[in-house]
Design a protein around this motif. Structure first.
Motif, short mmCIF file in Angstrom:
data_model
loop_
_atom_site.label_atom_id
_atom_site.label_comp_id
_atom_site.label_asym_id
_atom_site.label_seq_id
_atom_site.Cartn_x
_atom_site.Cartn_y
_atom_site.Cartn_z
N LYS A 116 0.83 -1.21 0.00
CA LYS A 116 0.00 0.00 0.00
C LYS A 116 0.86 1.26 0.00
O LYS A 116 0.59 2.22 -0.72
CB LYS A 116 -0.92 -0.01 1.22
CG LYS A 116 -1.89 1.16 1.26
CD LYS A 116 -2.79 1.10 2.48
CE LYS A 116 -3.72 2.32 2.52
NZ LYS A 116 -4.57 2.31 3.74
N VAL A 119 2.42 1.76 -3.45
CA VAL A 119 1.36 2.24 -4.36
C VAL A 119 1.09 3.72 -4.14
O VAL A 119 0.99 4.50 -5.10
CB VAL A 119 0.07 1.40 -4.17
CG1 VAL A 119 -1.11 2.09 -4.88
CG2 VAL A 119 0.25 0.00 -4.72
N LYS A 123 1.54 6.61 -6.86
CA LYS A 123 0.38 7.43 -7.24
C LYS A 123 0.76 8.91 -7.26
O LYS A 123 0.40 9.65 -8.18
CB LYS A 123 -0.76 7.23 -6.23
CG LYS A 123 -1.63 6.03 -6.47
CD LYS A 123 -2.76 6.02 -5.44
CE LYS A 123 -3.70 4.86 -5.62
NZ LYS A 123 -4.79 4.88 -4.61
N ASP A 129 -4.19 6.49 -10.54
CA ASP A 129 -4.79 5.82 -9.38
C ASP A 129 -4.77 4.30 -9.48
O ASP A 129 -5.07 3.61 -8.50
CB ASP A 129 -6.25 6.27 -9.21
CG ASP A 129 -6.33 7.73 -8.79
OD1 ASP A 129 -5.45 8.17 -8.02
OD2 ASP A 129 -7.27 8.42 -9.23
N TRP A 130 -4.45 3.77 -10.66
CA TRP A 130 -4.53 2.32 -10.83
C TRP A 130 -3.28 1.83 -11.56
O TRP A 130 -2.85 2.42 -12.55
CB TRP A 130 -5.77 1.94 -11.63
CG TRP A 130 -5.89 0.47 -11.87
CD1 TRP A 130 -5.65 -0.20 -13.03
CD2 TRP A 130 -6.25 -0.53 -10.91
NE1 TRP A 130 -5.85 -1.55 -12.86
CE2 TRP A 130 -6.23 -1.78 -11.56
CE3 TRP A 130 -6.60 -0.47 -9.55
CZ2 TRP A 130 -6.52 -2.97 -10.90
CZ3 TRP A 130 -6.90 -1.65 -8.90
CH2 TRP A 130 -6.87 -2.89 -9.57
N PHE A 131 -2.69 0.75 -11.04
CA PHE A 131 -1.49 0.17 -11.66
C PHE A 131 -1.82 -1.24 -12.16
O PHE A 131 -2.17 -2.12 -11.38
CB PHE A 131 -0.35 0.12 -10.63
CG PHE A 131 0.09 1.49 -10.17
CD1 PHE A 131 1.06 2.19 -10.87
CD2 PHE A 131 -0.51 2.09 -9.07
CE1 PHE A 131 1.45 3.45 -10.46
CE2 PHE A 131 -0.13 3.35 -8.65
CZ PHE A 131 0.85 4.04 -9.36
N GLU A 132 -1.74 -1.42 -13.46
CA GLU A 132 -2.11 -2.71 -14.05
C GLU A 132 -1.09 -3.81 -13.78
O GLU A 132 -1.41 -4.99 -13.82
CB GLU A 132 -2.30 -2.55 -15.56
CG GLU A 132 -3.50 -1.65 -15.91
CD GLU A 132 -3.74 -1.58 -17.39
OE1 GLU A 132 -2.91 -2.12 -18.18
OE2 GLU A 132 -4.75 -1.00 -17.80
N GLU A 133 0.14 -3.40 -13.53
CA GLU A 133 1.23 -4.35 -13.21
C GLU A 133 1.43 -5.40 -14.32
O GLU A 133 1.56 -6.60 -14.06
CB GLU A 133 1.00 -5.02 -11.86
CG GLU A 133 0.92 -4.02 -10.71
CD GLU A 133 1.07 -4.65 -9.34
OE1 GLU A 133 1.96 -5.51 -9.18
OE2 GLU A 133 0.30 -4.28 -8.43
#
Length: 386
Positions: A116, A119, A123, A129-133
């Protein structure tokens, strides 16, 4: 290139050997602790140490170290680290953890908090706001020891013992890294005869041949950090080309390995071929009681059975007594024997010149070292006159 803090992890007992290897590569600024050596280097050091270290388990990029007594403290101090300097926005960044003698003893909770925190840091830096990895992997580890948290990124991927030549596995194989450590501790050199009478699938003789020919142990494999954008492909190409140029092919080696099992002998020959040293080792099916040599001076380095399984202890004790008798014929040789049996010296019939605690996997062993006399230079490579 930037100065980085790196960690070479190792099995307990061989940290000093790893440190010696690092110094040989030019990394003098180092600090040795249990199961790891911390050292300084640059991006090239990541490539060079992964490629060349024979006894280390893996190379970690140290991101930070701090005391963490609460989960809030772990979160805030982790978030303060410069993760964005290494982890791109498309990266896959799983988190692993371990905790020993620390207030934060729940490893899953520590992993979740570190994830967390990373992340949240990314961010802020990438404004998303979103990490597809879906990109390259940057495996993070949080290691807590006595309330001190060490945050690292793994640069190796598969452990460094996976050289790429051992495709098939015999029962209870000796790790390549430990075999190399046994050889380096012994100070065996390429101009000396070497016998392993319990060679199994060939790990000790093969590692000896790689050392003798100066073949980088990682030359035939890939590393996870090769896919990172942080380290230029030109760096990897450079260290690989240098390693290729440093191979010595014109040494005549006297390395032999034997065992009583036909199946493992077949494996040993296959592995030697995969490693490119099949012409440098003589393998034969032979009982340890029957080993002989026409050379007056040499080394026996071996990892005999330990008798760990129920019902094997009597057989192993008989074997150790037999070894003591057989090895007497090599009275001018040095021999190095790894075993977990607590009564080995008594059974073998001779007290070791020195012994060193090592771990073969999770098994605590002693590496018994019996020093023979140094050979006169004129006899170093000469067989005994018949």
């Amino acid at each position: 290139m930037s100065k980085l803090h790196l960690i070479a992890t190792s099995a307990f007992g061989i940290e000093a050997v790893v440190g010696r290897e690092l110094k040989h590569l030019g990394y003098e600024d180092q600090y040795i602790e249990n199961s790891k050596v911390t050292f300084s280097g640059d991006e090239e050091a990541i490539a060079k140490t992964n490629l060349w270290l024979r006894t280390a388990d893996r190379i970690l990029l140290k991101m930070g170290e701090f005391q963490a007594l609460t989960f809030d403290e772990l979160f805030e101090k982790t978030k303060a680290l410069p993760w964005h300097e290494w982890i791109p926005k498309n990266a896959n960044f799983p988190v692993e953890g371990k905790s020993i003698n620390s207030k934060l003893f729940s490893v899953p909770d520590c992993q979740a908090i570190v994830k967390k925190a990373v992340v949240e840091k990314l961010k802020e830096k990438y404004k998303i706001d979103w990490f597809e990895e879906t990109g390259p992997t940057y495996k993070i580890e949080v290691a807590l020891l006595k309330d001190m948290a060490t945050l690292t990124i793994d640069t190796s991927g598969a452990g460094l013992h996976k050289r790429g030549y051992r495709k098939l596995v015999a029962h209870a194989p000796l790790k390549e890294t430990l075999a190399s450590a046994m050889l380096l501790v012994s100070r065996w050199k390429h101009d000396r005869v070497l016998i392993d009478p319990f060679c199994g699938s060939g790990t000790i003789p093969i590692e000896a041949a790689l050392i003798a020919k100066n073949i980088a142990p990682g030359l035939k494999r890939e590393f996870i950090s090769e896919k990172w954008g942080n380290i230029s492909p030109s760096i990897w190409n450079k260290v690989r080309e240098e390693a290729q140029d440093l191979i010595v092919n014109d040494r005549e080696l006297r390395i032999s390995g034997s065992d009583i099992d036909d199946e493992v002998m077949s494996l040993a020959r296959y592995h030697a071929k995969q490693a490119g040293v099949e012409n440098d080792i003589h393998f034969q099916r032979l009982a340890a009681a029957d080993i002989k040599s026409r050379y007056k001076y040499g080394f026996i380095i071996c990892n005999p059975p330990y008798g760990e399984r129920i019902g094997e202890s009597k057989e192993v004790e008989k074997l150790y007594r037999q070894m003591g008798q057989v090895f007497k014929q090599f009275d001018t040789w040095s021999y190095y024997i790894l075993t977990s049996h607590p009564e080995f010296e008594k059974l073998f019939g001779t007290r070791a010149s020195k012994k060193r605690k090592l771990y073969n996997g999770k098994i605590q062993c002693n590496y018994y070292q019996f020093y023979g006399p140094p050979p006169p230079k004129e006899h170093r490579d000469q067989p005994v006159e018949s």
